[in-house]
Scaffold this active site. Structure first.
Site, mmCIF file in Angstrom:
data_model
loop_
_atom_site.group_PDB
_atom_site.id
_atom_site.type_symbol
_atom_site.label_atom_id
_atom_site.label_comp_id
_atom_site.label_asym_id
_atom_site.label_seq_id
_atom_site.Cartn_x
_atom_site.Cartn_y
_atom_site.Cartn_z
ATOM 1 N N LYS A 68 -16.328 17.482 -11.860
ATOM 2 C CA LYS A 68 -15.581 17.324 -13.129
ATOM 3 C C LYS A 68 -16.240 16.280 -14.027
ATOM 4 C CE LYS A 68 -11.893 14.520 -13.223
ATOM 5 N NZ LYS A 68 -11.771 13.477 -14.252
ATOM 6 N N ASN A 69 -16.492 15.100 -13.459
ATOM 7 C CA ASN A 69 -16.949 14.006 -14.314
ATOM 8 C C ASN A 69 -18.384 14.196 -14.788
ATOM 9 O OD1 ASN A 69 -14.465 12.886 -14.205
ATOM 10 N ND2 ASN A 69 -14.930 11.412 -12.591
ATOM 11 N N CYS A 162 -6.214 9.800 -17.388
ATOM 12 C CA CYS A 162 -5.167 9.425 -16.435
ATOM 13 C C CYS A 162 -4.654 8.017 -16.723
ATOM 14 C CB CYS A 162 -5.719 9.476 -15.015
ATOM 15 S SG CYS A 162 -5.734 11.132 -14.317
ATOM 16 N N ARG A 167 -8.017 0.494 -19.497
ATOM 17 C CA ARG A 167 -9.153 1.312 -19.924
ATOM 18 C C ARG A 167 -9.630 1.027 -21.359
ATOM 19 N NH1 ARG A 167 -8.555 7.247 -17.245
ATOM 20 N NH2 ARG A 167 -10.781 6.989 -16.999
ATOM 21 N N ASP A 331 -11.850 6.886 -7.169
ATOM 22 C CA ASP A 331 -11.240 8.222 -7.263
ATOM 23 C C ASP A 331 -10.798 8.756 -5.906
ATOM 24 O OD1 ASP A 331 -11.649 8.125 -9.939
ATOM 25 O OD2 ASP A 331 -13.421 9.407 -9.949
ATOM 26 N N ARG A 426 -5.873 19.290 -13.717
ATOM 27 C CA ARG A 426 -6.856 18.716 -14.643
ATOM 28 C C ARG A 426 -8.232 18.598 -13.989
ATOM 29 N NH1 ARG A 426 -5.153 13.274 -17.423
ATOM 30 N NH2 ARG A 426 -7.340 13.547 -17.957
HETATM 31 N N1 EPU Z 1 -14.037 -0.967 -18.773
HETATM 32 C C1 EPU Z 1 -13.990 -2.005 -19.661
HETATM 33 N N2 EPU Z 1 -14.507 -1.802 -20.917
HETATM 34 C C2 EPU Z 1 -15.061 -0.624 -21.280
HETATM 35 C C3 EPU Z 1 -15.092 0.437 -20.350
HETATM 36 C C4 EPU Z 1 -14.570 0.230 -19.094
HETATM 37 O O1 EPU Z 1 -13.489 -3.080 -19.380
HETATM 38 O O2 EPU Z 1 -15.514 -0.512 -22.434
HETATM 39 C C5 EPU Z 1 -13.446 -1.173 -17.428
HETATM 40 C C6 EPU Z 1 -12.218 -0.284 -17.194
HETATM 41 O O3 EPU Z 1 -11.071 -0.865 -17.728
HETATM 42 C C7 EPU Z 1 -12.178 -0.170 -15.702
HETATM 43 C C8 EPU Z 1 -13.652 -0.249 -15.309
HETATM 44 O O4 EPU Z 1 -14.353 -0.719 -16.450
HETATM 45 O O5 EPU Z 1 -11.498 -1.279 -15.181
HETATM 46 C C9 EPU Z 1 -14.232 1.084 -14.879
HETATM 47 O O6 EPU Z 1 -14.096 2.035 -15.909
HETATM 48 P P1 EPU Z 1 -15.238 3.090 -16.219
HETATM 49 O O7 EPU Z 1 -15.577 2.965 -17.657
HETATM 50 O O8 EPU Z 1 -16.320 2.995 -15.225
HETATM 51 O O9 EPU Z 1 -14.456 4.437 -15.991
HETATM 52 P P2 EPU Z 1 -14.384 5.691 -16.971
HETATM 53 O O10 EPU Z 1 -15.719 5.971 -17.533
HETATM 54 O O11 EPU Z 1 -13.253 5.525 -17.888
HETATM 55 C C10 EPU Z 1 -15.014 7.404 -15.114
HETATM 56 C C11 EPU Z 1 -14.362 8.623 -14.545
HETATM 57 C C12 EPU Z 1 -13.145 8.205 -13.720
HETATM 58 C C13 EPU Z 1 -13.606 7.261 -12.612
HETATM 59 C C14 EPU Z 1 -14.340 6.067 -13.215
HETATM 60 C C15 EPU Z 1 -14.922 5.127 -12.187
HETATM 61 C C16 EPU Z 1 -14.849 10.279 -16.222
HETATM 62 C C17 EPU Z 1 -14.341 11.203 -17.254
HETATM 63 N N3 EPU Z 1 -13.952 9.511 -15.630
HETATM 64 O O12 EPU Z 1 -14.022 6.810 -15.945
HETATM 65 O O13 EPU Z 1 -12.632 9.381 -13.151
HETATM 66 O O14 EPU Z 1 -12.501 6.805 -11.904
HETATM 67 O O15 EPU Z 1 -15.420 6.530 -14.066
HETATM 68 O O16 EPU Z 1 -15.755 5.791 -11.330
HETATM 69 O O17 EPU Z 1 -16.032 10.270 -15.916
HETATM 70 C C18 EPU Z 1 -10.961 10.699 -12.160
HETATM 71 O O18 EPU Z 1 -11.826 11.585 -12.052
HETATM 72 O O19 EPU Z 1 -9.837 10.778 -11.616
HETATM 73 C C19 EPU Z 1 -11.280 9.515 -12.954
HETATM 74 C C20 EPU Z 1 -10.354 8.680 -13.393
#
Ligand code: EPU
Length: 453
Positions: A68-69, A162, A167, A331, A426
């Site tokens: 998915k990601n 989610c 975030r 995850d 999802r």
């Molecule tokens: N963070 C910040 N500032 C930013 C971005 C992130 O502080 O500008 C913090 C977040 O608050 C969090 C941490 O960094 O505490 C990790 O967030 P990250 O940005 O790595 O996650 P994401 O890109 O929002 C993706 C996946 C998630 C997965 C995470 C971590 C996608 C669409 N989503 O999210 O997937 O948990 O990386 O591996 O790629 C899921 O599939 O259920 C899911 C939530």
């Protein structure tokens, strides 16, 4: 009259502040959202649930769907590419369908059938994707990078996804600013444009935290910036590596994928490639937690086998702490918790990536799970083979939490009903059908609309 306030992101204070600049207007013709995003009751997910009868032994083989990601990031990445990208192994889940709507709202042609997806970007007529769709999924926000890099501007609603924590998007914004973008927040949307009016410029940026989405967004933006970009402390997840492979196959020059530093030489143009998405490691791990064993894996295919006996039998009394790759994946945190509930011994599960990813605990407790939460740490008293778990009605409130409820329901005695299945849909393609093909007893309820007399 109510006047909307324009906010400007201050890289020093990390806050949005009122902006006195003349409001920036997108020069690219906008899509008519009234046609594309009309609320329709037809598109609402039906209010359905899953009924599970616990205690089945699993055996047999299933194939794992595409990640998915990885798919979400690569679908965003197609916006960097002129002409047509051909993607294989795109999972048929509601998050990827939402991503198709986001691309279509820009004027992109998307054709999808059985995991094969063609994306033709030559008809792009807008740099502002449908805000309602972007608010449905975190991956929708990633389009800000490619749009900005290719067209010099982007207007993208603040992302959804989610409900597992705060975030923020500060790393995306500071990173884009380091590549020469001016970024404003207006009416719940991020408005960004290249400061020279045309193209981003290569630069150096250190991410305070190795965010997956920020790394992917900046990698796409830098692939079409003028000059060389160095990104330090980047995410190393396999999905980030898959996006780098996709971009390189499109003609980009991304080096260092899988390490903590990326060096990206910007190109003027990228062309749509043919590309196969990697299998979903989180789905594979979820099935492992259900007692299956990964038996065959190549770059593009992954087959799972459920063997008689219980391969997870020896897992007991462990301390798990989530973290960025290669640490334990956040995850998988809810699913490992469900597994540990059914194993002898006391275990500890610590969540360190998201600040609100313990929502499933209350539902697991309803099934008889002996778990106590203190902040972001869960203390679990295992019960051999789930003998003390019992079926009841529970509700999935997010994707991975929902997957954990399925695991616990399969281990519980009696019947479990899981509501909120739209969250599970999802991110997992036909998870209930895959488990049934291995011998699980799961049925899906679909409520049909009641006809008014
Ligand atoms: N963070 C910040 N500032 C930013 C971005 C992130 O502080 O500008 C913090 C977040 O608050 C969090 C941490 O960094 O505490 C990790 O967030 P990250 O940005 O790595 O996650 P994401 O890109 O929002 C993706 C996946 C998630 C997965 C995470 C971590 C996608 C669409 N989503 O999210 O997937 O948990 O990386 O591996 O790629 C899921 O599939 O259920 C899911 C939530």
């Amino acid at each position: 009259m109510c006047e909307s306030m324009t906010l400007f992101f201050n890289a020093q204070s990390h806050h949005f502040e009122p902006n006195l600049r003349k409001p920036f207007l997108c020069s690219v013709k906008r899509t008519h959202f009234s046609q594309l995003c009309q609320p329709s009751t037809e598109n609402l997910p039906p209010d359905h649930g899953l009924i599970l009868v616990g205690g089945s032994k699993l055996s047999g083989h299933v194939n794992i769907s595409g990640s998915k990601n990885s798919a979400l990031a690569i679908l965003a990445g197609t916006l960097c590419c002129s002409k047509t990208s051909k993607l294989h192994n795109i999972p048929d889940i509601s998050d990827t369908r939402e991503m198709f709507s986001i691309l279509q709202s820009l004027g992109v042609r998307v054709e999808a059938s059985n995991g094969e997806v063609t994306v033709d970007t030559d008809g792009i007529r807008s740099v502002e994707p449908c805000p309602e769709s972007v608010r449905q999924t975190r991956g929708g926000f990633f389009v800000v990078g490619p749009l900005l890099a290719r067209f010099g501007e982007a207007v993208v609603a603040l992302p959804g996804g989610c409900d597992i924590g705060t975030r923020p998007i500060d790393l995306y914004i500071r990173g884009l600013q380091a590549l020469g973008a001016v970024v404003e927040l207006r009416d719940g949307k991020v408005c960004a444009f290249a400061v020279n009016g045309k193209r981003l410029v290569g630069g150096k940026f250190h991410l305070d935290y190795p965010s997956v989405g920020a790394t992917e967004t900046l990698m796409m933006a830098a692939s079409m910036a003028d000059g060389v970009t160095t990104l330090c402390n980047v995410a190393q997840e396999p999905e980030v590596v898959d996006l780098a492979w996709f971009l390189n196959k499109s003609g980009a020059c991304v080096e260092g994928e899988g390490s903590d530093t990326l060096v990206i030489k910007g190109r003027n143009q990228l062309h749509g490639p043919e590309f196969t998405i990697i299998p979903d490691r989180i789905e594979a791990d979820k099935l492992s937690a259900a007692g299956c064993k990964i038996i065959e894996t190549t770059q593009n295919t992954l087959e799972i086998s459920a063997l008689p006996g219980d391969i997870a039998r020896d897992i007991r009394g462990v301390h798990v702490k989530t973290g960025p790759f290669p640490q334990f994946p956040t995850d998988l945190q809810p699913q490992i918790m469900a597994l540990l509930m059914t194993r002898n011994g006391s275990s500890i599960v610590e969540e360190s990536v998201f600040d609100k990813r313990m929502g499933h605990v209350r539902e697991l407790q309803k099934l008889g799970g002996r778990i106590q939460v203190c902040g972001n740490t869960a203390f679990i008293k295992g019960q051999d083979h789930g003998s003390a778990l019992y079926g009841t009605t529970v509700c999935a409130t997010n994707l991975r939490g929902g997957a954990a409820l399925i695991l616990a329901g399969m281990a519980a005695e009696g019947i479990t009903k899981i509501d909120g299945v739209a969250h599970i849909d999802r991110g997992y393609q036909n998870l209930d059908m895959k488990l049934c093909s291995l011998g699980a007893n799961i049925r899906r309820l679909i409520s049909l609309p009641v006809c008014q007399a």
